[in-house]
Scaffold this motif. Structure first.
Motif, mmCIF file in Angstrom:
data_model
loop_
_atom_site.group_PDB
_atom_site.id
_atom_site.type_symbol
_atom_site.label_atom_id
_atom_site.label_comp_id
_atom_site.label_asym_id
_atom_site.label_seq_id
_atom_site.Cartn_x
_atom_site.Cartn_y
_atom_site.Cartn_z
ATOM 1 N N THR A 283 2.017 35.466 52.414
ATOM 2 C CA THR A 283 2.190 34.044 52.697
ATOM 3 C C THR A 283 2.718 33.249 51.512
ATOM 4 N N PHE A 284 2.297 33.577 50.301
ATOM 5 C CA PHE A 284 2.514 32.657 49.191
ATOM 6 C C PHE A 284 3.813 32.816 48.412
ATOM 7 N N PRO A 285 4.640 33.846 48.621
ATOM 8 C CA PRO A 285 5.935 33.837 47.936
ATOM 9 C C PRO A 285 6.772 32.591 48.222
ATOM 10 N N ILE A 286 6.734 32.067 49.444
ATOM 11 C CA ILE A 286 7.524 30.877 49.739
ATOM 12 C C ILE A 286 6.983 29.662 48.974
ATOM 13 N N TYR A 287 5.666 29.589 48.806
ATOM 14 C CA TYR A 287 5.093 28.498 48.015
ATOM 15 C C TYR A 287 5.563 28.608 46.563
ATOM 16 N N ASP B 107 8.309 29.996 45.519
ATOM 17 C CA ASP B 107 9.738 29.682 45.462
ATOM 18 C C ASP B 107 9.990 28.175 45.548
ATOM 19 N N ILE B 108 9.253 27.494 46.428
ATOM 20 C CA ILE B 108 9.455 26.051 46.582
ATOM 21 C C ILE B 108 9.097 25.324 45.295
ATOM 22 N N TRP B 109 7.963 25.681 44.698
ATOM 23 C CA TRP B 109 7.552 24.960 43.494
ATOM 24 C C TRP B 109 8.438 25.311 42.303
ATOM 25 N N ARG B 110 9.061 26.470 42.347
ATOM 26 C CA ARG B 110 10.025 26.808 41.293
ATOM 27 C C ARG B 110 11.335 26.053 41.488
ATOM 28 N N GLU B 111 11.857 26.093 42.706
ATOM 29 C CA GLU B 111 13.215 25.603 42.943
ATOM 30 C C GLU B 111 13.274 24.105 43.231
ATOM 31 N N ARG C 67 17.879 25.187 52.109
ATOM 32 C CA ARG C 67 17.733 26.039 50.936
ATOM 33 C C ARG C 67 16.930 27.307 51.238
ATOM 34 N N PHE C 68 15.889 27.181 52.070
ATOM 35 C CA PHE C 68 14.949 28.284 52.232
ATOM 36 C C PHE C 68 14.996 28.953 53.598
#
Length: 343
Positions: free
Chosen positions: A239-243, A245-249, A92-93
């Motif tokens: 750093t934190f955009p991926i965090y 995105d993960i917690w959203r998706e 996904r990412f």
């Protein structure tokens, strides 16, 4: 000025908690202690903290490595699952996962000599009634310190413990939250200690009912819009955009939950949360889906039990927007050249 020891396992929001505690003018961070947990082995956990404090310009803060293994734990495969969580997200990412819990580069300074448990005991006993112990990962270090030194429970000012869940589904099993599940035996020791404590569960952190406390890409844009030279904020924005995105998706939350920072913030603003009256809280130790479940004795039951110390207040509500504003203001203090007026 609130004197804190911050005990972390260096997952994503632990980094933010360290940065918050190191910069807030009302916090005196006596030291950071590390414990094996969601971010991996003790070396990784400790190196992340050392690198984070270096970025913050706070190499004066001691960092003591602690427990490398829970008191009992769970199966090896289950204990490793949070560390290898990103493997489930690869499709996904993709390349974005390189920013998610990467291996920490060697720090410029080593960890401070001495075990975390000894540091906790020595610091608290040297300042009885003044030091709050904040745990944002598995509670192994705290439990071992309580077992090793009977005077510790009475010498602590308070404890702030991130862990457990009561109404929100667990993130390890449907009934269990990671920090408690990772070392239930330690969590039982901590919750049974006769020390005033607030337990911060998933209910007020990782639930969309407190969406206004979560970090979003909009928040990052707002924070960076007015920044000129803030290396800490630059790291967070990178750093934190991926965090987020993960917690959203994956977890269906509106943003990245700030569990660890919320727990630290209660040291200076306990009115951020509403809580129960002091009660006895316990932990299920039996193997199976309920292992690590937190149990709060709130009423009267027919079967015997629940006769431990009523020393835990469970957080039940959060002033999310006020908390997030406090976090943003604290991170803005890392702006180079900005005038600071410490409280």
């Amino acid at each position: 000025m609130q004197r804190l020891i911050l005990d972390v396992d260096s997952a994503g929001d632990d980094i933010l908690a360290v940065l918050f505690a190191a910069a807030h003018p009302e916090i005196r961070l006596e030291g950071v202690t590390t414990v094996t947990g969601a971010a991996g082995p003790i070396e990784q956990v400790t190196n992340v903290v050392l690198n984070t404090l270096a970025l913050a310009g706070r190499d004066d803060i001691p960092v003591h490595a602690g427990a490398f293994h829970p008191i009992v734990g769970n199966s090896k495969a289950d204990m490793a699952a949070p560390v290898h969580f990103e493997k489930r997200l690869a499709a996904r990412f993709g390349e974005r996962l390189k920013r998610f819990n990467p291996p920490a580069p060697p720090p410029a300074r080593p960890a401070t000599p001495g075990h975390a448990v000894d540091f906790i005991i020595e610091t608290v006993l040297a300042h009885p009634g003044e030091v709050t112990l904040v745990t944002t990962g598995p509670t192994t270090n705290a439990a071992l310190a309580l077992l090793q030194e009977p005077k510790l429970a009475g010498a602590l000012k308070a404890m702030l413990v991130l862990g457990g869940t009561f109404t929100t589904p667990g993130n390890m099993t449907p009934l269990s939250e990671y920090n408690i599940w990772a070392d239930p035996e330690a969590a039982r020791i901590v919750l049974n200690a006769a020390t005033d404590k607030i337990l911060v569960p998933l209910d007020i952190c990782e639930d969309n009912r407190v969406a206004d406390s979560m970090l979003t890409r909009d928040d990052l844009a707002d924070m960076t819009a007015g920044a000129r030279d803030n290396p800490v904020l630059a790291m967070i924005a990178e750093t934190f955009p991926i965090y987020i995105d993960i917690w959203r998706e994956f977890f269906d939350l509106v943003g990245f939950p700030m569990d660890d920072v919320i727990t630290v913030a209660l040291a200076i603003a306990p009115d951020l949360v509403t809580t129960t009256a002091p009660l006895f809280a316990d932990v299920v130790l039996e193997r199976g889906i309920a292992r690590g479940q937190t149990v709060a004795y709130r009423g009267r039951q027919i079967l015997p039990g629940g006769d431990g110390p009523k020393s835990t207040r469970v957080a039940t509500g959060l002033a999310g927007r006020r908390f997030l504003d406090m976090f943003k203001a604290t991170i803005a203090r890392y702006e180079r050249g900005a005038a600071r007026t410490d409280a």
